[in-house]
Design an enzyme around this catalytic site. Structure first.
Site, PDB file in Angstrom:
ATOM      1  N   CYS A 355       0.704  -1.181  -0.084  1.00  0.00           N
ATOM      2  CA  CYS A 355       0.053  -0.133  -0.039  1.00  0.00           C
ATOM      3  C   CYS A 355       0.810   1.290   0.011  1.00  0.00           C
ATOM      4  O   CYS A 355       0.187   2.421  -0.342  1.00  0.00           O
ATOM      5  CB  CYS A 355      -0.894   0.237   1.216  1.00  0.00           C
TER       6      CYS A 355
HETATM    7  O1  KQY Z   1      -4.164   1.253   0.965  1.00  0.00           O
HETATM    8  C1  KQY Z   1      -4.456   1.184   2.017  1.00  0.00           C
HETATM    9  N1  KQY Z   1      -4.443   0.263   2.757  1.00  0.00           N
HETATM   10  C2  KQY Z   1      -4.500   2.544   2.558  1.00  0.00           C
HETATM   11  C3  KQY Z   1      -5.501   2.638   4.026  1.00  0.00           C
HETATM   12  C4  KQY Z   1      -5.670   4.104   4.323  1.00  0.00           C
HETATM   13  C5  KQY Z   1      -5.837   4.054   5.681  1.00  0.00           C
HETATM   14  C6  KQY Z   1      -6.063   5.177   6.278  1.00  0.00           C
HETATM   15  N2  KQY Z   1      -6.163   5.418   7.720  1.00  0.00           N
END
Ligand code: KQY
Length: 364
Positions: A355
């Site tokens: 991510c």
């Molecule tokens: O891609 C992702 N797992 C992003 C998660 C965003 C979380 C914001 N607190």
């Protein structure tokens, strides 16, 4: 940088698989105090480890705010490029461009971004700086851009095999906060045109309690054409069991774009990972509410790894399942080094190594 009005498919461009050669990788330095403990103090150390592991085999560019620029430059080794760029948070996978290639040249796709669901069930407001990043990065890398800002999609919600197949989840792409006016068919057409794929495999769901509405990059990833890893648990009392089981059933009856059956490798999850009271104390509130509550289950999965030119950079959680997961990935990527990173401080933010990274395919 120019904006192109056609589509990647029409121009013979497509998204390559992550294991194909990279020019490099983009990351963003974390600092948001309601996402990361103590204003990102611990997360920055984990991000720096990830960046260094990737920089061993490809060029890494880290975007940092004006406030964090000096700190980033000081914490990261000189082979890592640091550029000042504003953002709302640090999820390069989701709002850096998705790069497509024709084998010579690369171009960026700028999807719309609304913080995982906008005012319906998004995770923060505003998200305007994040949403501008893909354009700024195309400019920085001097790459032309397909602008699809009216279509909401995050990079973590898709995986491709580079041979015409995309996997995604219904829980995310059909969620009410993204493209509620589009049918599943219409969404699929966008994926086919802008990733240049012919087949979309729709899993129903992802990882339990994944606040992105269950991005695919936390539950299932291609490791080679017609082979995936799937986050798994054998514990039938865990809500993850039915979710992973449903994915397995879909994958077992599907074929990929080339008509091949898909081999599924079960990548067993760590025992449920929950946030502690101490960790919650390190997080700022959002809109007068705590962002996390002690005991809340975090969406921990080993599937959230990044494939660099020379390594697979994977999360460790300090769990007995860490080593078996590493061994499975080592057997699936025999030409790459497997680099584990203790990732709890990234997980607390709501995602993991995949991510926070976005690959840039090699170009001539
Ligand atoms: O891609 C992702 N797992 C992003 C998660 C965003 C979380 C914001 N607190």
């Amino acid at each position: 940088m120019k904006t192109i009005n056609s589509t990647p498919r029409a121009d013979g461009f497509g998204m390559p698989a992550e294991w194909e050669p990279h020019y490099g990788c983009v990351m963003i330095f974390p600092e948001r105090a309601d996402s990361w403990q103590y204003g990102g103090y611990e997360a920055r150390k984990a991000f720096a480890e990830v960046a260094e592991a990737i920089a061993e085999s490809e060029k890494v560019t880290v975007c940092a705010s004006f406030e964090q620029y000096e700190n980033a430059r000081q914490m990261l080794p000189p082979q890592i490029r640091v550029v000042e760029m504003s953002s709302n948070d640090a999820w390069a996978r989701d709002y850096a461009p998705t790069f497509v290639t024709n084998g010579n040249e690369i171009r960026g796709v700028n999807w719309g971004f609304n913080a995982w669901g906008g005012l319906t069930d998004g995770l923060y407001f505003p998200w305007d700086k994040d949403d501008k990043m893909a354009r700024k990065l195309c400019d920085l890398f001097d790459k032309d851009m397909y602008d699809l800002g009216g279509f909401i999609l995050e990079g973590g919600s898709i995986h491709v095999d580079g041979e015409g197949t995309c996997i995604t989840t219904e829980a995310c792409l059909l969620s009410a906060g993204r493209n509620p006016k589009l049918s599943k068919n219409e969404i699929e057409k966008y994926l086919c045109e802008y990733l240049n794929v012919n087949k979309v495999i729709w899993l129903k769901n992802g990882i339990y309690n994944d606040e992105t509405n269950e991005h695919v990059d936390n539950i299932c990833a291609f490791v080679k054409p017609a082979e995936v890893v799937l986050a798994w648990t054998d514990d039938e009392s865990d809500p993850q069991y039915e979710m992973s089981r449903s994915c397995l059933e879909i994958l077992e009856r599907e074929t990929d774009a080339k008509g091949r059956k898909i081999k599924v490798h079960k990548l067993r999850c760590p025992k449920p990972v929950t946030i502690t009271e101490d960790e919650c104390r390190g997080l700022d509130t959002m809109n007068f509410e705590p962002t996390r509550t002690p005991g809340e289950r975090l969406a921990a999965s080993y599937v959230n790894f990044y494939i660099s030119n020379g390594a697979v950079v994977m999360p460790f959680f300090g769990d007995p399942a860490d080593e078996p997961a590493q061994e499975l990935l080592a057997s699936l990527f025999p030409e790459r080094k497997i680099v584990p990173i203790q990732a709890r401080d990234i997980l607390i933010g709501g995602g993991n190594i995949h991510c926070i990274t976005q690959q840039i395919p090699l170009f001539k």
